[in-house]
Design a protein around this motif. Structure first.
Motif, PDB file in Angstrom:
ATOM      1  N   HIS A 480       0.760  -1.109  -0.094  1.00  0.00           N
ATOM      2  CA  HIS A 480       0.066  -0.063  -0.030  1.00  0.00           C
ATOM      3  C   HIS A 480       0.788   1.213   0.113  1.00  0.00           C
ATOM      4  O   HIS A 480       0.452   2.494  -0.545  1.00  0.00           O
ATOM      5  N   GLU A 481       2.067   1.205   0.543  1.00  0.00           N
ATOM      6  CA  GLU A 481       2.844   2.402   0.649  1.00  0.00           C
ATOM      7  C   GLU A 481       3.547   2.857  -0.671  1.00  0.00           C
ATOM      8  O   GLU A 481       3.845   4.202  -0.912  1.00  0.00           O
ATOM      9  N   VAL A 482       3.574   1.943  -1.733  1.00  0.00           N
ATOM     10  CA  VAL A 482       4.094   2.172  -2.842  1.00  0.00           C
ATOM     11  C   VAL A 482       3.064   1.947  -4.014  1.00  0.00           C
ATOM     12  O   VAL A 482       3.305   2.214  -5.260  1.00  0.00           O
ATOM     13  N   ALA A 483       1.724   1.748  -3.682  1.00  0.00           N
ATOM     14  CA  ALA A 483       0.763   1.292  -4.764  1.00  0.00           C
ATOM     15  C   ALA A 483       0.342   2.570  -5.644  1.00  0.00           C
ATOM     16  O   ALA A 483       0.079   2.304  -6.814  1.00  0.00           O
ATOM     17  N   HIS A 484       0.481   3.680  -5.188  1.00  0.00           N
ATOM     18  CA  HIS A 484       0.390   4.965  -5.956  1.00  0.00           C
ATOM     19  C   HIS A 484       1.336   4.881  -7.095  1.00  0.00           C
ATOM     20  O   HIS A 484       1.121   5.723  -7.932  1.00  0.00           O
ATOM     21  N   LEU A 485       2.534   4.086  -7.096  1.00  0.00           N
ATOM     22  CA  LEU A 485       3.405   4.189  -8.198  1.00  0.00           C
ATOM     23  C   LEU A 485       3.260   3.355  -9.325  1.00  0.00           C
ATOM     24  O   LEU A 485       3.815   3.342 -10.508  1.00  0.00           O
ATOM     25  N   TYR A 486       2.183   2.362  -9.115  1.00  0.00           N
ATOM     26  CA  TYR A 486       1.661   1.620 -10.063  1.00  0.00           C
ATOM     27  C   TYR A 486       1.097   2.115 -11.303  1.00  0.00           C
ATOM     28  O   TYR A 486      -0.025   2.526 -11.083  1.00  0.00           O
ATOM     29  N   ASN A 487       1.766   1.997 -12.471  1.00  0.00           N
ATOM     30  CA  ASN A 487       1.067   3.129 -13.473  1.00  0.00           C
ATOM     31  C   ASN A 487       1.237   2.485 -14.758  1.00  0.00           C
ATOM     32  O   ASN A 487       2.245   2.364 -15.402  1.00  0.00           O
ATOM     33  N   PRO A 488       0.272   1.770 -15.348  1.00  0.00           N
ATOM     34  CA  PRO A 488       0.447   1.186 -16.584  1.00  0.00           C
ATOM     35  C   PRO A 488       0.681   2.019 -17.758  1.00  0.00           C
ATOM     36  O   PRO A 488       1.135   1.673 -18.832  1.00  0.00           O
ATOM     37  N   LEU A 489       0.500   3.321 -17.567  1.00  0.00           N
ATOM     38  CA  LEU A 489       0.631   4.419 -18.552  1.00  0.00           C
ATOM     39  C   LEU A 489       2.121   4.898 -18.546  1.00  0.00           C
ATOM     40  O   LEU A 489       2.482   6.004 -19.068  1.00  0.00           O
ATOM     41  N   HIS A 490       3.096   4.412 -17.557  1.00  0.00           N
ATOM     42  CA  HIS A 490       4.167   5.076 -17.629  1.00  0.00           C
ATOM     43  C   HIS A 490       5.035   4.920 -19.066  1.00  0.00           C
ATOM     44  O   HIS A 490       4.949   3.758 -19.523  1.00  0.00           O
ATOM     45  N   PRO A 491       5.797   5.836 -19.390  1.00  0.00           N
ATOM     46  CA  PRO A 491       6.597   5.772 -20.816  1.00  0.00           C
ATOM     47  C   PRO A 491       7.234   4.529 -20.792  1.00  0.00           C
ATOM     48  O   PRO A 491       7.414   3.893 -22.030  1.00  0.00           O
ATOM     49  N   ALA A 492       7.859   3.976 -19.853  1.00  0.00           N
ATOM     50  CA  ALA A 492       8.696   2.753 -20.010  1.00  0.00           C
ATOM     51  C   ALA A 492       7.844   1.635 -20.233  1.00  0.00           C
ATOM     52  O   ALA A 492       8.174   0.759 -20.927  1.00  0.00           O
ATOM     53  N   VAL A 493       6.811   1.663 -19.623  1.00  0.00           N
ATOM     54  CA  VAL A 493       5.906   0.527 -19.767  1.00  0.00           C
ATOM     55  C   VAL A 493       5.317   0.362 -21.085  1.00  0.00           C
ATOM     56  O   VAL A 493       5.125  -0.678 -21.779  1.00  0.00           O
ATOM     57  N   LEU A 494       4.839   1.558 -21.472  1.00  0.00           N
ATOM     58  CA  LEU A 494       4.197   1.503 -22.888  1.00  0.00           C
ATOM     59  C   LEU A 494       5.391   1.316 -24.231  1.00  0.00           C
ATOM     60  O   LEU A 494       5.027   0.657 -24.785  1.00  0.00           O
ATOM     61  N   TYR A 495       6.477   1.788 -23.869  1.00  0.00           N
ATOM     62  CA  TYR A 495       7.665   1.252 -24.643  1.00  0.00           C
ATOM     63  C   TYR A 495       7.823  -0.066 -24.815  1.00  0.00           C
ATOM     64  O   TYR A 495       7.852  -0.850 -25.958  1.00  0.00           O
ATOM     65  N   LEU A 496       7.817  -0.716 -23.390  1.00  0.00           N
ATOM     66  CA  LEU A 496       7.984  -2.497 -23.442  1.00  0.00           C
ATOM     67  C   LEU A 496       6.886  -3.049 -24.077  1.00  0.00           C
ATOM     68  O   LEU A 496       6.994  -3.861 -24.984  1.00  0.00           O
ATOM     69  N   LEU A 497       5.686  -2.514 -24.046  1.00  0.00           N
ATOM     70  CA  LEU A 497       4.380  -3.192 -24.531  1.00  0.00           C
ATOM     71  C   LEU A 497       4.420  -2.942 -25.966  1.00  0.00           C
ATOM     72  O   LEU A 497       4.348  -4.043 -26.664  1.00  0.00           O
ATOM     73  N   SER A 498       4.756  -1.777 -26.410  1.00  0.00           N
ATOM     74  CA  SER A 498       4.608  -1.389 -28.048  1.00  0.00           C
ATOM     75  C   SER A 498       5.816  -2.291 -28.604  1.00  0.00           C
ATOM     76  O   SER A 498       5.792  -2.576 -29.657  1.00  0.00           O
TER      77      SER A 498
END
Length: 592
Positions: A480-498
C-alpha cells in the motif's frame, strides 16, 4: 444522520442502491482459557462435532446449488470443503488442545493465526488473498462453537425492488453468499478483500456491484442505512441526500440500458470498423469457469492458471496432485470449451508462495525461486504437470504457456523437459498433440528487451502486464505504501508493450495480453493502436471490451498511438489516452 462517503477497492462494476444489512462481525475474538486434563477429550470432541456440522452445512449448500448458478460458486464451496478436511485445520487444533490444554475456540484461532501469517508471506496477490478462505472456514467453525448464527433478512414474497439490501460485513465467504441466493440483494460492502478476493470474484461472476477493502465500513454503517455503491469508483455513499440518490438512480437506469445493449453483441464477431478481426479470450482459474467463458462469447481460454490445483493443498508436499488428478482437471476444461483453444500456464509458485506452508520464504520473494525457476529446480514435479497437460491435448486444442522466462538456457531446458514428457507418453502409448504450441509469458523487462531469442524458440507470446509493470517500475504492487506508483501508462511500460507487440507481429508470431490491462476498457483503443490483435481477460469484462473494438477504427488509432508513444510526460499521456476513448477517430463505416 449526516451523509458520508467511504473509499475502497472497486471490484465489480455498476451501481447498487439499497438498505444496509449488517452481518455478524468476525468471530475470531474468542475466550481464551485453559482446561483441565480430564476435560481434554471432551473439548476435542466438541471441536470435531463443530467441524462435522460445518462440513454438513457446506455439503448441503453444494447439493442445493441451482444449475443456473455461476460455476465459481460451487467451486469455491469445494475449496472450503477441502480446507476443512486438511490436517492443518482439522487435526492441528486437536493437537493444540491435547498438548497445551487450550479450549477449542482458542486452539482453533491459534492455528488459523499461524496459517494466516504464512499466507501473509506470499507475494502473489491472488494466492495471498486465499488466506481469507482459511479464515472464513475457521470462522464458520467458530460460529458453531459459539452458537452465533448467520441471520438473513426477510423480504416480501415477490422480492420487489424496495426490498433490495446491501450486505455490509467485515468479510463474507462464498458459502455465506450462497445463502442469499433466494433473497433480493443489491450489492456487497466488506472491510477486507482486494481485487482477487473470493468476494470480489463472486461479485463479478454474479454481476453484482461491490466495494471491498473498506476498512471500517461495518462499524461506521448502521443497520437499515440507505447506501449507494458506485462499483466503478469503489465508493460507498451512506445516507445520501435526496438529490444524490436521484442522480444515482438515473445513472443506474442508464447502466442497465447499456448492459442490455452489450448482451446484443454477444454473438457478433469482434471486428473493428475497418474490418480487422480481434480475438477475445478468457482468463480462468478453475475448469468450471469455462461455462462462464462460453456464455460471455470467448473464443477460447487465453490463460488457465493451474495453481488452484496445488494451492488448495495447505499441507505438506507429498499431498501434491497426481498426474491423473491434474489431467482430469485439464481435460474437463478442454472438453468444456468445445473445440476452442485452451492455453494452460504451467505452475507459477515458488519461494514467495511455497507448496509446503512450512517452507521459509525468500527475502525478496518476487525475485526469488518462483514460476519456471521453481519448476526447473523441481524436475519431477514439472514433468508430472507437463505430462498431464500433454495428455489433455488429445481431447482438444491446448497451448502450453511458460511463466517468468528471462534466459535462453531456461527456454532450452524447458523445451527439453517438454520433449522428455512427450517421449515418456510415447513409451506409455498415451495419445497427445505432437505439435502442441508452446509460448512464453513476457513479464520481465529483460524478456521484453531480448525478444528475438524468444521469437526464435517459441510459438507464441503472452504479455503479463501485471508483473511487467511491477518489475519495470521496481514496486511491489500489493504494498500500500508504494501502490500509487503502479502506473500502466508510464512511458517505460508503454515502450516495452509496444516493442513486444511490434516485434512479434513483424516476426509473424502471435502476441496476446493476458494481464489486467487487457480487460480494462480505458486501454482497449491504446492496445489496438499498438497492433494488439488478441486480448485475454476475466469473462465479465469481455463484452465491454468488445463494444470498444466494434466502435474502433484502427487507421486512426495507430496514428494517435504513435503520437502517444513519442510523449514522455505521464500527465500528457494519460490525457491523450482519455481523449482517445472519449473522441475516437471517426470512420466512414458504420458500427455493427
Amino acid at each position: 444522520m449526516a451523509s458520508f462517503t467511504l473509499h475502497g477497492i472497486p471490484v465489480s462494476r455498476g451501481i447498487a442502491i439499497g438498505r444496509a444489512h449488517l452481518l455478524a462481525p468476525a468471530a475470531m475474538d474468542v475466550k481464551h482459557y485453559l482446561i483441565g486434563e480430564v476435560q481434554v477429550e471432551a473439548e476435542v470432541q466438541r471441536l470435531q462435532n463443530a467441524i462435522c456440522k460445518v462440513r454438513e452445512e457446506l455439503q448441503t449448500i453444494r447439493k442445493t446449488l441451482p444449475k443456473e448458478s455461476p460455476a465459481e460458486l460451487g467451486a469455491f464451496v469445494d475449496v472450503h470443503l477441502l480446507i476443512l478436511s486438511d490436517p492443518m485445520l482439522a487435526d492441528m487444533p486437536l493437537d493444540i488442545i491435547r498438548n497445551r490444554q487450550y479450549n477449542a475456540e482458542w486452539a482453533l484461532v491459534t492455528q488459523i493465526d499461524e496459517l494466516s501469517a504464512q499466507f501473509d508471506e506470499i507475494e502473489d496477490p491472488y494466492l495471498r488473498e486465499r488466506k481469507a478462505d482459511v479464515q472464513q472456514v475457521g470462522e464458520r467453525v467458530l460460529k458453531v462453537l459459539t452458537g452465533t448464527a448467520l441471520r438473513l433478512p426477510e423480504v416480501d414474497s415477490e422480492g420487489t425492488s424496495f426490498a433490495n439490501i446491501v450486505v455490509v460485513a467485515y468479510d463474507i465467504s462464498p458459502a455465506d453468499m450462497l445463502q442469499f441466493r433466494d433473497r433480493a440483494f443489491a450489492g456487497f460492502v466488506t472491510d477486507l478483500g482486494g481485487q482477487n478476493s473470493h468476494t470480489a470474484i463472486v461479485a463479478r461472476s454474479l454481476d453484482i456491484p461491490a466495494a471491498v477493502g473498506m476498512n471500517n465500513a461495518s462499524r461506521l454503517i448502521k443497520q437499515d442505512d440507505w447506501i449507494i455503491i458506485d462499483g466503478d469508483a469503489g465508493v460507498v455513499i451512506v445516507d445520501p441526500a435526496s438529490v444524490i440518490l436521484e442522480q444515482y438512480r438515473e445513472h443506474q437506469v442508464q447502466l442497465l440500458r447499456s448492459r442490455r445493449k452489450l448482451g446484443k453483441i454477444k454473438k457478433i464477431p469482434a471486428i473493428t470498423l475497418d474490418g480487422t478481426v480481434i480475438t477475445l479470450l478468457a482468463n480462468i482459474e478453475l475448469p468450471s469457469d469455462c461455462a462462464t467463458a462460453m456464455e460471455s462469447g470467448a473464443s477460447g481460454v487465453g490463460l488457465f492458471r493451474s495453481e488452484f490445483l496445488f494451492m488448495g493443498r495447505i499441507g505438506t508436499q507429498h499431498e501434491l496432485p497426481t498426474e491423473d488428478e491434474q489431467f482430469e482437471s485439464y481435460r474437463q476444461a478442454v472438453t468444456a470449451m468445445k473445440g476452442r483453444p485452451v492455453t494452460i500456464r504451467t505452475l507459477d509458485v515458488g519461494a514467495d508462495k511455497p507448496l509446503n506452508v512450512e517452507e521459509q520464504t525468500a527475502l525478496n520473494p518476487a525475485l526469488g525461486l518462483r514460476a519456471i525457476r521453481y519448476c526447473l529446480a523441481e524436475p519431477q514435479l514439472f514433468l508430472t504437470q507437463l505430462k498431464a497437460i500433454l495428455r489433455a491435448s488429445a481431447f482438444g486444442p491446448v497451448k502450453l504457456l511458460i511463466p517468468m522466462l528471462a534466459h535462453a538456457f531456461e527456454i532450452d531446458q524447458t523445451l527439453a523437459m517438454i520433449d522428455r514428457a512427450k517421449q515418456e507418453l510415447r513409451s506409455e502409448k498415451i495419445k497427445f498433440d505432437e505439435h502442441i504450441k508452446i509460448g512464453a509469458m513476457i513479464e520481465i523487462p529483460a524478456a521484453a528487451l531480448a525478444l528475438p531469442m524468444f521469437i526464435k524458440r517459441m510459438d507464441f507470446l503472452s504479455i503479463g502486464t501485471n508483473d511487467l509493470i511491477q518489475y519495470t517500475l521496481a514496486i511491489d504492487r500489493v504494498d500500500h505504501e508504494v501502490a500509487h506508483l503502479y502506473n500502466p501508462l508510464h512511458p517505460a511500460v508503454l515502450y516495452l508493450l509496444s516493442t513486444v507487440i511490434a516485434l512479434g507481429r513483424k516476426a509473424g508470431i502471435p502476441v496476446s495480453v493476458c494481464g489486467e490491462m487487457a480487460g480494462d476498457v480505458k486501454f482497449t483503443r491504446l492496445l489496438l493502436g499498438m497492433g494488439l490483435l488478441e486480448f485475454s481477460m476475466h469473462p465479465a469484462q469481455l463484452l465491454a471490451v468488445k463494444q470498444e473494438i466494434l466502435n474502433s477504427d484502427l487507421d486512426g488509432l495507430i496514428a494517435q498511438t504513435k503520437k502517444i508513444l513519442r510523449n514522455t510526460e505521464p500527465s500528457a499521456i494519460a490525457a491523450a489516452v482519455n481523449q482517445m476513448r472519449a473522441n475516437p477517430t471517426p470512420s466512414h463505416k458504420s458500427c455493427l
